[in-house]
Design a protein around this motif. Structure first.
Motif, mmCIF file in Angstrom:
data_model
loop_
_atom_site.group_PDB
_atom_site.id
_atom_site.type_symbol
_atom_site.label_atom_id
_atom_site.label_comp_id
_atom_site.label_asym_id
_atom_site.label_seq_id
_atom_site.Cartn_x
_atom_site.Cartn_y
_atom_site.Cartn_z
ATOM 1 N N LYS A 249 -21.419 -33.481 4.917
ATOM 2 C CA LYS A 249 -19.964 -33.489 5.125
ATOM 3 C C LYS A 249 -19.563 -32.970 6.499
ATOM 4 C CE LYS A 249 -16.891 -32.143 2.232
ATOM 5 N NZ LYS A 249 -15.869 -33.057 1.722
ATOM 6 N N SER B 38 -15.142 -33.182 -2.359
ATOM 7 C CA SER B 38 -14.756 -34.582 -2.204
ATOM 8 C C SER B 38 -15.766 -35.257 -1.267
ATOM 9 C CB SER B 38 -13.339 -34.679 -1.647
ATOM 10 O OG SER B 38 -13.193 -33.847 -0.518
ATOM 11 N N ASN C 28 -16.164 -37.029 1.309
ATOM 12 C CA ASN C 28 -15.719 -37.502 2.629
ATOM 13 C C ASN C 28 -16.267 -36.550 3.678
ATOM 14 O OD1 ASN C 28 -13.476 -35.873 1.057
ATOM 15 N ND2 ASN C 28 -13.291 -35.290 3.219
ATOM 16 N N SER D 297 -9.680 -37.904 1.402
ATOM 17 C CA SER D 297 -10.589 -37.970 0.254
ATOM 18 C C SER D 297 -10.745 -39.404 -0.248
ATOM 19 C CB SER D 297 -10.061 -37.096 -0.890
ATOM 20 O OG SER D 297 -10.125 -35.743 -0.552
ATOM 21 N N GLU E 151 -6.918 -34.613 -5.574
ATOM 22 C CA GLU E 151 -7.861 -33.599 -6.023
ATOM 23 C C GLU E 151 -7.242 -32.725 -7.115
ATOM 24 O OE1 GLU E 151 -6.744 -33.983 -3.028
ATOM 25 O OE2 GLU E 151 -8.376 -34.368 -1.616
ATOM 26 N N HIS F 55 -5.449 -31.316 7.699
ATOM 27 C CA HIS F 55 -6.470 -31.706 6.752
ATOM 28 C C HIS F 55 -6.086 -33.091 6.268
ATOM 29 C CE1 HIS F 55 -9.618 -31.525 3.997
ATOM 30 N NE2 HIS F 55 -8.986 -31.071 2.954
ATOM 31 N N SER G 34 -12.157 -29.198 3.043
ATOM 32 C CA SER G 34 -13.199 -30.018 2.489
ATOM 33 C C SER G 34 -12.992 -31.465 2.782
ATOM 34 C CB SER G 34 -13.171 -29.789 1.017
ATOM 35 O OG SER G 34 -11.871 -29.421 0.663
HETATM 36 MG MG MG Z 1 -11.912 -32.258 -0.041
#
Ligand code: MG
Ligand code: TXA
Length: 346
Positions: A51, A139, A141, A147, A176, A232, A346
């Motif tokens: 990631k 996730s 990605n 995501s 999410e 993000h 994330s």
């Molecule tokens: Mg994420």
């Protein structure tokens, strides 16, 4: 990277890869997850590598049910109540790590707490059952990107960084999970998500506090909650929010019946013509990717997003949109390397 469907042999192959320390992308009802054995340090390390995610950002451990989770974390009566109400489903609980917990300390980033969730997707459940162990899965990605809600999104973003992608179709929720930190009889919303605040509050019987980004921003190297950095879920194109009337040079991301001006808009993408927040949530990430691609191919100036009510799943939709619209740090060009060098999200 290989992609397989929902067959028994695909599930067995996925389980074999996971048991031997590999990475498999699995569908969940929220978004696709990049899974590894949550108890295997080396396997979990591969997730961070694939990631491009900082290792101080902890992962969610996916379990079959509350019973499996009880071996990892300590449930208070309130935590039991929430799990009973919403599992399997789009709720992640952050609870004290059991002293005897077999979870890798990389999964929990050295924290005293661990995030656990029982996903509702039958394919995710089948893989967890076949492995017989909790699966760490962020996730699927690259860190900081949108995501994935389809197997094709995963393949496009991670490519050969993942050993196998299981294709379980488009994610029905598309956002999410909601993350709730439970400390005894107190609950805090760490991330709004695919389970509406009001549904959680109805079970708790009290309003749910929300940890604000601002508060967390002070403690970036050691996140106690997700959502630390504002930027993000970033598409490449610039986003403008709460736009009643998009320019002709922008992609118009619409919600609800289009106004006469938008009726004729050359680049309109509809989140939900009916103004249905569930439908909009399920479409959001795919629509952001679509809008981003349109911006690039038609050299448009950006994406203009219609106002979206902040009720129900609207809270999580607006949270993701606000992050996507925020000034870019980290992975984007021109990052300040001493400070927010990589998005710890994330
Ligand atoms: Mg994420
Ligand atoms: O729906 C979802 O939650 C998806 C699917 C795959 O389950 N997973 C997901 O994972 O969104 P990820 O890694 O993208 O986001 C997990 C968030 C991170 O922001 C992380 O900081 C937070 O959960 N988190 C994990 N463990 C935590 C802990 N012990 N305390 C506070 N936050 C935690």
């Amino acid at each position: 990277m290989r992609c397989r469907g929902q067959t028994k042999s695909a599930i067995e192959e996925a389980a074999a890869i996971l048991r031997s320390g590999g990475l498999v992308a699995i569908p969940t009802e929220t978004v696709y997850g990049l899974a590894a054995d949550a108890c295997d340090d080396a396997a979990v390390a591969k997730i961070f590598e694939a990631k491009g995610r900082p290792s101080f950002n902890p992962l969610i451990s996916h379990v079959a049910d509350a019973e499996m989770a009880r071996g990892l974390v300590v449930f208070s009566p309130l935590a039991e109540k929430l799990a009973a109400a919403f599992w399997p489903g789009p709720l992640t609980l952050v609870l004290p790590r059991r002293t005897t917990s077999p979870l890798s300390h990389l999964t929990t980033a050295g924290l005293e707490t661990a995030a656990v969730r029982a996903p509702a997707h039958p394919l995710a459940q089948a893989v967890i059952a076949a492995v017989g162990r909790p699966l760490a899965a962020p996730s699927a990605n690259r860190s900081g990107m949108v995501s994935p809600t389809t197997a094709a999104h995963v393949a496009g973003g991670l490519g050969d960084r993942v050993d196998l992608v299981l294709d379980g179709g488009a994610c029905v929720i598309g956002l999410e999970s909601a993350i709730v930190y439970v400390e005894g009889d107190a609950a805090t919303l760490l991330r709004p998500g695919g389970l509406a605040r009001a549904d959680i509050e109805a079970v708790i019987g009290a309003p749910l506090d929300r940890v604000q980004d601002q508060k967390n921003a002070e403690n970036q190297s050691r996140p106690s909650a997700p959502g630390m950095l504002k930027s993000h879920y970033a598409p490449a194109a610039a986003l403008r929010l709460d736009v009643e009337e998009a320019r002709k040079s922008e992609v118009a991301l619409l919600f609800g019946a289009p106004s006469p001006a938008h009726d004729a808009h050359p680049y309109a993408i509809q989140l939900s013509a009916a103004g249905d927040l569930r439908e909009a949530a399920a479409r959001l990430f795919a629509a952001m990717r679509e809008a981003d691609a349109l911006c690039a191919s038609e050299t448009l100036s950006g994406i203009a997003v219609a106002p979206i009510p902040n009720t129900g799943l609207g809270e999580a939709i607006n949270d993701r949109l606000t992050r996507a619209a925020a000034p870019r740090h980290g992975f984007a060009a021109g990052a300040d390397s001493t400070h927010k060098s990589v998005d710890p999200q994330s």
